[in-house]
Design a protein around this motif. Structure first.
Motif, PDB file in Angstrom:
ATOM      1  N   ILE A 107       0.953  -1.220   0.047  1.00 51.66           N
ATOM      2  CA  ILE A 107       0.075   0.005  -0.084  1.00 51.66           C
ATOM      3  C   ILE A 107       0.797   1.271  -0.047  1.00 51.66           C
ATOM      4  CG2 ILE A 107      -1.574   1.144   1.548  1.00 51.66           C
ATOM      5  CD1 ILE A 107      -2.724  -1.474   2.168  1.00 51.66           C
ATOM      6  N   GLN A 108       1.866   1.363   0.815  1.00 51.57           N
ATOM      7  CA  GLN A 108       2.902   2.436   1.023  1.00 51.57           C
ATOM      8  C   GLN A 108       3.494   2.563  -0.371  1.00 51.57           C
ATOM      9  OE1 GLN A 108       5.242   1.453   4.221  1.00 51.57           O
ATOM     10  NE2 GLN A 108       3.935   2.167   5.855  1.00 51.57           N
ATOM     11  N   THR A 109       4.058   1.723  -0.870  1.00 54.50           N
ATOM     12  CA  THR A 109       4.648   1.888  -2.264  1.00 54.50           C
ATOM     13  C   THR A 109       3.698   2.195  -3.618  1.00 54.50           C
ATOM     14  OG1 THR A 109       6.102  -0.395  -1.722  1.00 54.50           O
ATOM     15  CG2 THR A 109       5.843   0.316  -4.353  1.00 54.50           C
ATOM     16  N   LYS A 110       2.493   1.841  -3.509  1.00 59.13           N
ATOM     17  CA  LYS A 110       1.481   2.044  -4.575  1.00 59.13           C
ATOM     18  C   LYS A 110       1.077   3.784  -4.307  1.00 59.13           C
ATOM     19  CE  LYS A 110       0.537  -1.610  -6.595  1.00 59.13           C
ATOM     20  NZ  LYS A 110       1.057  -2.066  -7.870  1.00 59.13           N
ATOM     21  N   TRP A 111       0.833   3.981  -2.859  1.00 56.97           N
ATOM     22  CA  TRP A 111       0.772   5.481  -2.540  1.00 56.97           C
ATOM     23  C   TRP A 111       1.894   6.404  -3.102  1.00 56.97           C
ATOM     24  CZ3 TRP A 111      -3.057   8.547  -1.757  1.00 56.97           C
ATOM     25  CH2 TRP A 111      -3.003   9.756  -1.119  1.00 56.97           C
ATOM     26  N   ARG A 112       2.997   5.950  -2.490  1.00 59.75           N
ATOM     27  CA  ARG A 112       4.222   6.930  -3.115  1.00 59.75           C
ATOM     28  C   ARG A 112       4.171   7.050  -4.419  1.00 59.75           C
ATOM     29  NH1 ARG A 112       7.032   4.184   1.211  1.00 59.75           N
ATOM     30  NH2 ARG A 112       7.888   2.870  -0.265  1.00 59.75           N
ATOM     31  N   SER A 113       3.982   5.883  -5.333  1.00 60.11           N
ATOM     32  CA  SER A 113       3.961   5.866  -6.651  1.00 60.11           C
ATOM     33  C   SER A 113       2.838   6.742  -7.207  1.00 60.11           C
ATOM     34  CB  SER A 113       4.009   4.350  -7.183  1.00 60.11           C
ATOM     35  OG  SER A 113       3.639   4.437  -8.567  1.00 60.11           O
ATOM     36  N   TYR A 114       1.957   6.816  -6.695  1.00 56.56           N
ATOM     37  CA  TYR A 114       0.588   7.678  -6.882  1.00 56.56           C
ATOM     38  C   TYR A 114       1.006   9.083  -6.962  1.00 56.56           C
ATOM     39  CZ  TYR A 114      -3.742  10.106  -6.724  1.00 56.56           C
ATOM     40  OH  TYR A 114      -4.714  11.271  -6.650  1.00 56.56           O
ATOM     41  N   VAL A 115       1.618   9.408  -5.668  1.00 51.60           N
ATOM     42  CA  VAL A 115       1.965  10.703  -5.452  1.00 51.60           C
ATOM     43  C   VAL A 115       2.892  11.432  -6.457  1.00 51.60           C
ATOM     44  CG1 VAL A 115       2.932  12.307  -3.672  1.00 51.60           C
ATOM     45  CG2 VAL A 115       1.067  10.728  -3.057  1.00 51.60           C
ATOM     46  N   CYS A 116       3.925  10.207  -6.488  1.00 50.57           N
ATOM     47  CA  CYS A 116       5.165  10.829  -7.508  1.00 50.57           C
ATOM     48  C   CYS A 116       4.657  10.912  -9.034  1.00 50.57           C
ATOM     49  CB  CYS A 116       6.186   9.711  -7.604  1.00 50.57           C
ATOM     50  SG  CYS A 116       7.622  10.359  -8.249  1.00 50.57           S
ATOM     51  N   ARG A 117       3.730  10.227  -9.222  1.00 51.32           N
ATOM     52  CA  ARG A 117       3.223  10.363 -10.852  1.00 51.32           C
ATOM     53  C   ARG A 117       2.359  11.589 -10.787  1.00 51.32           C
ATOM     54  NH1 ARG A 117       2.093   5.456 -11.337  1.00 51.32           N
ATOM     55  NH2 ARG A 117       0.026   5.458 -10.295  1.00 51.32           N
ATOM     56  N   LYS A 118       1.507  11.876  -9.680  1.00 46.13           N
ATOM     57  CA  LYS A 118       0.706  13.277  -9.853  1.00 46.13           C
ATOM     58  C   LYS A 118       1.459  14.268  -9.859  1.00 46.13           C
ATOM     59  CE  LYS A 118      -2.835  15.252  -7.023  1.00 46.13           C
ATOM     60  NZ  LYS A 118      -3.480  15.188  -5.904  1.00 46.13           N
ATOM     61  N   GLU A 119       2.590  14.393  -9.236  1.00 43.69           N
ATOM     62  CA  GLU A 119       3.408  15.373  -9.113  1.00 43.69           C
ATOM     63  C   GLU A 119       4.252  15.455 -10.429  1.00 43.69           C
ATOM     64  OE1 GLU A 119       6.237  14.870  -5.686  1.00 43.69           O
ATOM     65  OE2 GLU A 119       4.693  15.427  -4.372  1.00 43.69           O
ATOM     66  N   TYR A 120       4.721  14.629 -11.015  1.00 43.99           N
ATOM     67  CA  TYR A 120       5.252  14.615 -12.302  1.00 43.99           C
ATOM     68  C   TYR A 120       4.188  15.266 -13.589  1.00 43.99           C
ATOM     69  CZ  TYR A 120       7.538  12.998 -16.738  1.00 43.99           C
ATOM     70  OH  TYR A 120       8.037  13.325 -17.936  1.00 43.99           O
ATOM     71  N   VAL A 121       3.044  14.719 -13.255  1.00 48.38           N
ATOM     72  CA  VAL A 121       1.868  15.280 -14.337  1.00 48.38           C
ATOM     73  C   VAL A 121       1.853  16.873 -14.161  1.00 48.38           C
ATOM     74  CG1 VAL A 121      -0.472  15.001 -14.874  1.00 48.38           C
ATOM     75  CG2 VAL A 121       0.867  12.944 -14.695  1.00 48.38           C
ATOM     76  N   GLU A 122       1.730  17.234 -12.877  1.00 49.18           N
ATOM     77  CA  GLU A 122       1.743  18.606 -12.582  1.00 49.18           C
ATOM     78  C   GLU A 122       2.660  19.094 -13.135  1.00 49.18           C
ATOM     79  OE1 GLU A 122       0.753  18.839  -8.622  1.00 49.18           O
ATOM     80  OE2 GLU A 122      -0.996  18.101  -8.578  1.00 49.18           O
ATOM     81  N   TYR A 123       3.884  18.915 -12.999  1.00 47.93           N
ATOM     82  CA  TYR A 123       5.362  19.331 -13.180  1.00 47.93           C
ATOM     83  C   TYR A 123       5.365  19.449 -14.620  1.00 47.93           C
ATOM     84  CZ  TYR A 123       9.970  19.777 -14.902  1.00 47.93           C
ATOM     85  OH  TYR A 123      11.285  19.859 -15.431  1.00 47.93           O
ATOM     86  N   MET A 124       4.830  18.549 -15.248  1.00 45.01           N
ATOM     87  CA  MET A 124       4.711  18.586 -16.845  1.00 45.01           C
ATOM     88  C   MET A 124       3.759  19.407 -17.498  1.00 45.01           C
ATOM     89  SD  MET A 124       7.246  16.891 -17.789  1.00 45.01           S
ATOM     90  CE  MET A 124       7.112  16.582 -19.783  1.00 45.01           C
ATOM     91  N   ALA A 125       2.608  19.645 -16.853  1.00 50.14           N
ATOM     92  CA  ALA A 125       1.645  20.624 -17.368  1.00 50.14           C
ATOM     93  C   ALA A 125       2.210  22.215 -17.028  1.00 50.14           C
ATOM     94  CB  ALA A 125       0.333  20.445 -16.429  1.00 50.14           C
ATOM     95  N   ALA A 126       2.687  22.355 -15.943  1.00 54.55           N
ATOM     96  CA  ALA A 126       3.466  23.693 -15.570  1.00 54.55           C
ATOM     97  C   ALA A 126       4.674  23.730 -16.543  1.00 54.55           C
ATOM     98  CB  ALA A 126       4.024  23.793 -14.298  1.00 54.55           C
ATOM     99  N   ARG A 127       5.249  22.897 -17.041  1.00 53.39           N
ATOM    100  CA  ARG A 127       6.262  23.260 -17.861  1.00 53.39           C
ATOM    101  C   ARG A 127       5.907  23.459 -19.014  1.00 53.39           C
ATOM    102  NH1 ARG A 127      10.868  18.405 -19.250  1.00 53.39           N
ATOM    103  NH2 ARG A 127      11.004  19.204 -21.312  1.00 53.39           N
ATOM    104  N   LYS A 128       4.826  22.803 -19.756  1.00 53.45           N
ATOM    105  CA  LYS A 128       4.160  23.099 -20.857  1.00 53.45           C
ATOM    106  C   LYS A 128       3.343  24.602 -21.050  1.00 53.45           C
ATOM    107  CE  LYS A 128       2.102  19.647 -22.999  1.00 53.45           C
ATOM    108  NZ  LYS A 128       1.115  18.701 -23.464  1.00 53.45           N
ATOM    109  N   ILE A 129       2.824  24.873 -19.895  1.00 54.94           N
ATOM    110  CA  ILE A 129       2.328  26.332 -19.720  1.00 54.94           C
ATOM    111  C   ILE A 129       3.350  27.383 -19.901  1.00 54.94           C
ATOM    112  CG2 ILE A 129       1.236  27.921 -18.187  1.00 54.94           C
ATOM    113  CD1 ILE A 129      -0.480  25.770 -17.252  1.00 54.94           C
ATOM    114  N   GLN A 130       4.449  27.018 -18.890  1.00 56.70           N
ATOM    115  CA  GLN A 130       5.487  28.054 -19.033  1.00 56.70           C
ATOM    116  C   GLN A 130       6.119  27.910 -20.528  1.00 56.70           C
ATOM    117  OE1 GLN A 130       8.392  26.564 -16.083  1.00 56.70           O
ATOM    118  NE2 GLN A 130       7.252  27.432 -14.400  1.00 56.70           N
ATOM    119  N   THR A 131       6.323  27.004 -21.144  1.00 47.81           N
ATOM    120  CA  THR A 131       6.849  27.030 -22.668  1.00 47.81           C
ATOM    121  C   THR A 131       5.992  27.687 -23.429  1.00 47.81           C
ATOM    122  OG1 THR A 131       7.871  24.787 -22.390  1.00 47.81           O
ATOM    123  CG2 THR A 131       7.667  25.627 -24.556  1.00 47.81           C
TER     124      THR A 131
END
Length: 93
Positions: free
Chosen positions: A46-70
């Motif tokens: 459960i902890q592994t899945k949760w950390r993976s979910y949080v990390c994936r969510k942060e990455y998606v947000e990072y990529m969206a911000a990067r796209k907006i900045q570009t």
């Protein structure tokens, strides 16, 4: 002779009872330990899945911000170019 056999029988019964109790206790401890181990494994999954979910969510947000900045940088640069070309055209005339 009878008394000797009776003492042997009584001692043997005590030993058999002791061994049965020991076997039951060992099986009980093994079951408790196995249950605890399975809970730990489940918690780890459960902890592994949760950390993976949080990390994936942060990455998606990072990529969206990067796209907006570009896009914003492209728009700002394009606006500067358009203003520059307009000023150049005015000055050329």
């Amino acid at each position: 002779k009878i008394q000797t056999k009776w003492r042997f029988f009584a001692c043997r019964q005590g030993y058999v009872s002791f061994m049965a109790a020991r076997k039951i206790q060992a099986n009980w401890r093994a079951a408790v330990c196995r249950d605890l181990y399975l809970h730990q494994i489940a918690a780890k999954i459960i902890q592994t899945k949760w950390r993976s979910y949080v990390c994936r969510k942060e990455y998606v947000e990072y990529m969206a911000a990067r796209k907006i900045q570009t896009k914003w940088r492209f728009f700002a640069c394009r606006q500067d170019y358009v203003y520059f070309m307009a000023a150049r055209k005015i000055q050329a005339n």
